[in-house]
Design an enzyme around this catalytic site. Sequence first.
Site, PDB file in Angstrom:
ATOM      1  N   HIS A  13       0.787  -1.451  -0.179  1.00  0.00           N
ATOM      2  CA  HIS A  13      -0.023   0.013  -0.038  1.00  0.00           C
ATOM      3  C   HIS A  13       0.886   1.165   0.061  1.00  0.00           C
ATOM      4  O   HIS A  13       0.507   2.137  -0.751  1.00  0.00           O
ATOM      5  CB  HIS A  13      -0.914  -0.028   1.162  1.00  0.00           C
ATOM      6  CG  HIS A  13      -2.006  -1.188   1.339  1.00  0.00           C
ATOM      7  ND1 HIS A  13      -3.075  -0.994   0.348  1.00  0.00           N
ATOM      8  CD2 HIS A  13      -1.877  -2.187   1.921  1.00  0.00           C
ATOM      9  CE1 HIS A  13      -3.733  -2.273   0.560  1.00  0.00           C
ATOM     10  NE2 HIS A  13      -2.966  -2.946   1.385  1.00  0.00           N
ATOM     11  N   SER A  44      -3.132  -8.966   1.433  1.00  0.00           N
ATOM     12  CA  SER A  44      -3.428  -9.995   2.338  1.00  0.00           C
ATOM     13  C   SER A  44      -4.909  -9.865   2.946  1.00  0.00           C
ATOM     14  O   SER A  44      -5.615 -10.605   3.478  1.00  0.00           O
ATOM     15  CB  SER A  44      -2.542 -10.191   3.507  1.00  0.00           C
ATOM     16  OG  SER A  44      -1.111 -10.647   2.886  1.00  0.00           O
ATOM     17  N   CYS A  45      -5.184  -8.168   2.962  1.00  0.00           N
ATOM     18  CA  CYS A  45      -6.570  -8.045   3.665  1.00  0.00           C
ATOM     19  C   CYS A  45      -7.516  -8.572   2.722  1.00  0.00           C
ATOM     20  O   CYS A  45      -8.863  -8.499   3.178  1.00  0.00           O
ATOM     21  CB  CYS A  45      -6.673  -6.456   3.893  1.00  0.00           C
ATOM     22  SG  CYS A  45      -6.311  -5.489   2.349  1.00  0.00           S
ATOM     23  N   ALA A 302      -4.033  -0.756   6.117  1.00  0.00           N
ATOM     24  CA  ALA A 302      -3.942  -0.076   4.717  1.00  0.00           C
ATOM     25  C   ALA A 302      -4.286   1.368   4.437  1.00  0.00           C
ATOM     26  O   ALA A 302      -3.488   2.108   4.102  1.00  0.00           O
ATOM     27  CB  ALA A 302      -4.569  -1.059   3.798  1.00  0.00           C
ATOM     28  N   ARG A 306      -1.679   4.279   3.421  1.00  0.00           N
ATOM     29  CA  ARG A 306      -1.846   5.175   2.505  1.00  0.00           C
ATOM     30  C   ARG A 306      -1.962   6.661   2.735  1.00  0.00           C
ATOM     31  O   ARG A 306      -1.453   7.380   1.927  1.00  0.00           O
ATOM     32  CB  ARG A 306      -3.223   4.892   1.696  1.00  0.00           C
ATOM     33  CG  ARG A 306      -2.932   3.415   0.847  1.00  0.00           C
ATOM     34  CD  ARG A 306      -4.065   3.324   0.108  1.00  0.00           C
ATOM     35  NE  ARG A 306      -3.674   1.882  -0.999  1.00  0.00           N
ATOM     36  CZ  ARG A 306      -3.187   1.966  -1.963  1.00  0.00           C
ATOM     37  NH1 ARG A 306      -2.796   3.101  -2.439  1.00  0.00           N
ATOM     38  NH2 ARG A 306      -2.842   0.649  -2.561  1.00  0.00           N
TER      39      ARG A 306
END
Length: 455
Positions: A13, A44-45, A302, A306
């Site tokens: 990310h 992975s999320c 994430a 970001r």
Amino acid sequence: MSKKKVIIIGASHGGHESAIRILDKYENVDVAIYEAGDFVSFMSCGMELFLEGKTLGQDTVRNFSPEELEARGGRVVNNHQVTAIHPESKAITVKNLVAGVEESVSYDKLILSVGVESIELNIPGRDLSNIYLMHGYDWASKINAAQKDDSIKNVVVIGSGYIGVEATQVFTQAGKSVTLIDMLERPLGNYLNAESTEILERAFVDAGVNLHMGATVEAFIGDEAVRAVKTDKGEVPADLVIVAIGVYPNTAWLKGTLDLDERGYIKTDAYLRTNVEDVYAVGDATLQPSIPASQSLPIALATTTRRSAFYLANTLFDQKPARAYKGVVGSSALGIFGYKFATSGLNQYTAGRIGVEFETSFYTDRVRPAYIPESDNPEVFVSLTFHPQTHQILGGSVLSRQDVTAQGNVLSLAIAQKMTLEDLAEADFFFQPGFDRQWSLLNLAAQDALGYKRF
């Protein structure tokens, strides 16, 4: 004019956000991402959705493809691991993991988005087969095969955070006998206040999950493959074990070069600069300034990664940015065994661990007015965490069988703006009986926390 050379380490990310923002914002930049992995860049999320067959395929569960970045003028160099930073020459040492050779690559600006690694249990039997992690492309492939393997009947999941409960749900839905083990007394105890975890605990039991809570794992038992997990409360049979007990920053290789805290997290200033000139850091391996905590904490999300990368890209070439990085609240959501919840900011566990003074409230209601039948009007639960004197809202969560998770974004905004219970109690939200109450759910939860009579 020669191009400014920006090197980014890590293609997840933070690397993705940094690269696209820099390429879109600036001219005369040469942007390259160095990634140790082969597949760029698996999310992975999104693994649970892939395992449940709800994606377009494993290779689509990614932030971006190298071709997408190349179309913007950037480069992705995968299978290349950065092993050292040389501040005096403004260069990095990069190892080609396929060819096994090293090279030196210069930079003008270096952005670290090196992420975290899954913690493994250093206990007897750790080298037995069928002990898996739930992180990354390769593990997703193995877990996907395991859930379809009829010889695997008993699955033990160690760790009841998000990754652990996602694995628990996946294997329960696959028809396996699943035992969830944690030192905590209830699943998701790190993420939600006690009243909410009590509700979800019943959902786990109703789904057939064997809860082995308040237990310490002592060893894995087996010959070549694991066949049981030994805890201080007894043995649990296991044909497969999923270890999901947390993460640690991927920064051991940076010791002696960058300032790290005692846990290995990269220290940055208010502008995301490290102690080394022209070297910056974003993402899970850094400490994120927490707005409700008024201190920097590990917040491995994430969304937070970001946001830090977005800020950094927009200020990268400023000698001194006009404003510091504001920080984040830390918000997330999950669906588990028929319930959906969103949580934002601090809770009993996190506030207590860092020494922030707090109180909590717990409000129960129906989503819509009382004249709507209960069959179409599910219960909803709101937990608020707030400062006992100022009433500043420090955190909160919403939980229901209906999807009310968008309320988590309202809580996040309230926390970021340092609103009080009084502010939230009177905030102006819409009303339409097909959707909500005359006073909105969060109005009512704040009023309840202030001791107002139920509306």
